[in-house]
Write a protein that holds these residues in place. Structure first.
Motif, PDB file in Angstrom:
ATOM      1  N   ALA A   1       1.380   1.828  -3.609  1.00 23.12           N
ATOM      2  CA  ALA A   1       0.415   1.411  -4.387  1.00 23.12           C
ATOM      3  C   ALA A   1       0.055   2.175  -5.593  1.00 23.12           C
ATOM      4  CB  ALA A   1      -1.087   1.270  -3.583  1.00 23.12           C
TER       5      ALA A   1
ATOM      6  N   GLU B   1       0.708  -1.234   0.174  1.00 23.34           N
ATOM      7  CA  GLU B   1      -0.027   0.180  -0.032  1.00 23.34           C
ATOM      8  C   GLU B   1       1.063   1.190  -0.105  1.00 23.34           C
ATOM      9  OE1 GLU B   1      -3.318   0.051  -0.710  1.00 23.34           O
ATOM     10  OE2 GLU B   1      -2.909  -2.003  -0.969  1.00 23.34           O
TER      11      GLU B   1
ATOM     12  N   VAL C   1     -10.193   1.067  -1.230  1.00 30.83           N
ATOM     13  CA  VAL C   1      -9.866   1.009   0.248  1.00 30.83           C
ATOM     14  C   VAL C   1     -10.848   1.943   0.930  1.00 30.83           C
ATOM     15  CG1 VAL C   1      -7.938   1.391   1.815  1.00 30.83           C
ATOM     16  CG2 VAL C   1      -7.339   0.751  -0.331  1.00 30.83           C
TER      17      VAL C   1
ATOM     18  N   PRO D   1      -3.291  -2.740  -7.485  1.00 33.16           N
ATOM     19  CA  PRO D   1      -4.013  -1.792  -6.847  1.00 33.16           C
ATOM     20  C   PRO D   1      -5.262  -0.919  -7.501  1.00 33.16           C
ATOM     21  CG  PRO D   1      -1.811  -1.766  -6.687  1.00 33.16           C
ATOM     22  CD  PRO D   1      -1.722  -2.461  -7.530  1.00 33.16           C
TER      23      PRO D   1
END
Length: 398
Positions: free
Chosen positions: A160, A157, A215, A210
């Protein structure tokens, strides 16, 4: 179309920088394959200086695995020091590979192996030098697919926004699967463009992409969940695991550095994984399960590796080498084979409670100084218990 080497423009700059030999290439066992005969072309990057990156076991293994595959080409690139970086920017020279001195931007894939998070910014510098947009969203079909791997890519992340995908776990089988998908995508006429290829990698090759995930965050900024935003993309990204290391006896032809490097030895990974469960150790968790190489395979790898490289030291690598169930047999067999020679043996990573006098005697039997690394990693027995490093004071004293 052939891709021209940047070396004619690079060579006049080398007398102006420190350690210019690290940019020359031509190491023993390095490979420069024909560009036009390859259907899939990889640039493998260890995002640190040559002297740190060249001995890296992961890059050497993938370099050899890919170059053994028909229709696939792999070359290496490392971070350049600031003195050369400044000159490259002044003279319009892009990030290049040390094998063919080809521009990194000309390859199909830029595979970056992260050993630590400290290397993240080095990748960004390399992307900028290569002329590849930093943000994955700004790239098109003319740019390489940027893939992250290695231990520091298990939580991708933080990078990402900058990588097109991340491969979790072992890379030997994964890079071949990815190469096959890219080859098929090209032969089919590149359906769906760059997005179509990334979708194939996400759905068929176990690559975390990603852009295909959303998210959600809690009010305090913590992540609530990461969920796929595209049909067919898996909710859970699998970890790639090579279960039988004896089937992958790499490196067979280790690279021999042309400049001083941090490790100048032939290294054999005798097993992968760890069950100790030290609470601070990321590697011990993400490389499970434990998979050992057999005594025979280790011996064969050492014999061939020394013959192909000329190294005079063998490093038996793992997270804790003395934990191999047949470590005494491995060390005794190698000590018997190389007794009276100039070949030395070393255990670069060893737990104090797994080491013994027999191992010490076998490692030093030929009279050559051997390397040992012990890591108590706690100043008191109480602290070691807290971090689950079950090494007692008696273990340290004996």
């Amino acid at each position: 179309m052939p891709v021209e080497s940047v070396y004619p423009r690079l060579e006049p700059l080398l007398p102006q920088v420190r350690k210019p030999i690290q940019y020359i290439g031509g190491e023993l066992n390095s490979v420069v394959r024909d560009w036009d005969s390859a259907e899939v072309r990889w640039a493998l990057m260890y995002p640190d200086a040559y002297e740190v990156g060249l001995p890296n076991q992961g890059i050497q293994i993938l370099y050899e695995v890919l170059n053994e595959c028909d229709g696939v080409l792999a070359e290496r690139t490392y971070s350049v020091w600031p003195d050369l970086e400044g000159l490259m920017r002044q003279n319009g020279i892009p990030q290049f590979t040390v094998d063919g001195h080809r521009p990194v931007a000309a390859f199909d894939v830029l595979g970056v192996s992260f050993a630590t998070e400290l290397c993240y910014t080095n990748m960004l510098s390399a992307l900028d030098l290569a002329g590849i947009p930093l943000s994955a969203a700004d790239r098109n079909e003319e740019h390489p697919i940027v893939l992250a791997g290695g231990h520091a890519a298990f939580n991708p992340e933080p990078v990402a926004e900058f990588v097109d995908g991340a491969v979790l776990g072992d890379g030997e089988q994964a890079v071949l699967a990815i190469s096959g998908l890219i080859k098929d995508w090209k032969q089919a006429g590149r359906p769906g463009g760059r997005d179509g290829l990334l979708l194939r990698l996400a759905t068929e090759a176990g690559v975390y992409v990603p852009r295909f995930y959303e998210v959600d965050y809690l009010p305090d900024g913590r992540i609530r969940r990461v969920a796929p935003s595209r049909s067919g993309v898996p909710f859970t990204v699998p970890k790639h695991t090579v279960m039988d290391l004896d089937e992958w006896p790499y490196p067979r032809q280790p690279l021999v550095p042309v400049a001083e490097s941090v490790h100048e030895r032939f290294s054999v990974e005798i097993f992968r994984g760890c069950t100790r469960g030290c609470r601070f150790c990321q590697a011990g968790m993400i490389t499970r399960p434990v998979r050992e190489r057999s005594v025979t395979t280790v011996g064969d790898m050492v014999e061939r590796g020394l013959a192909e490289s000329g190294f005079s030291e063998v490093g038996l690598l793992s997270l804790s080498s003395a934990d191999h169930s047949e470590i005494n047999e491995i060390v005794t067999g190698l000590a018997d084979r190389y007794e009276g020679s100039s070949t030395g043996l070393s255990l670069p990573s060893t737990r104090v409670d797994a080491f013994n006098v027999t191992l010490a005697n076998e490692l030093s039997r030929n009279g050559k100084r051997s390397g040992l690394t012990f890591a108590p990693e706690g100043g008191s027995e109480r602290i070691r218990k807290v971090i689950n490093k079950m090494v007692t004071e008696d273990d340290l004293i004996r």
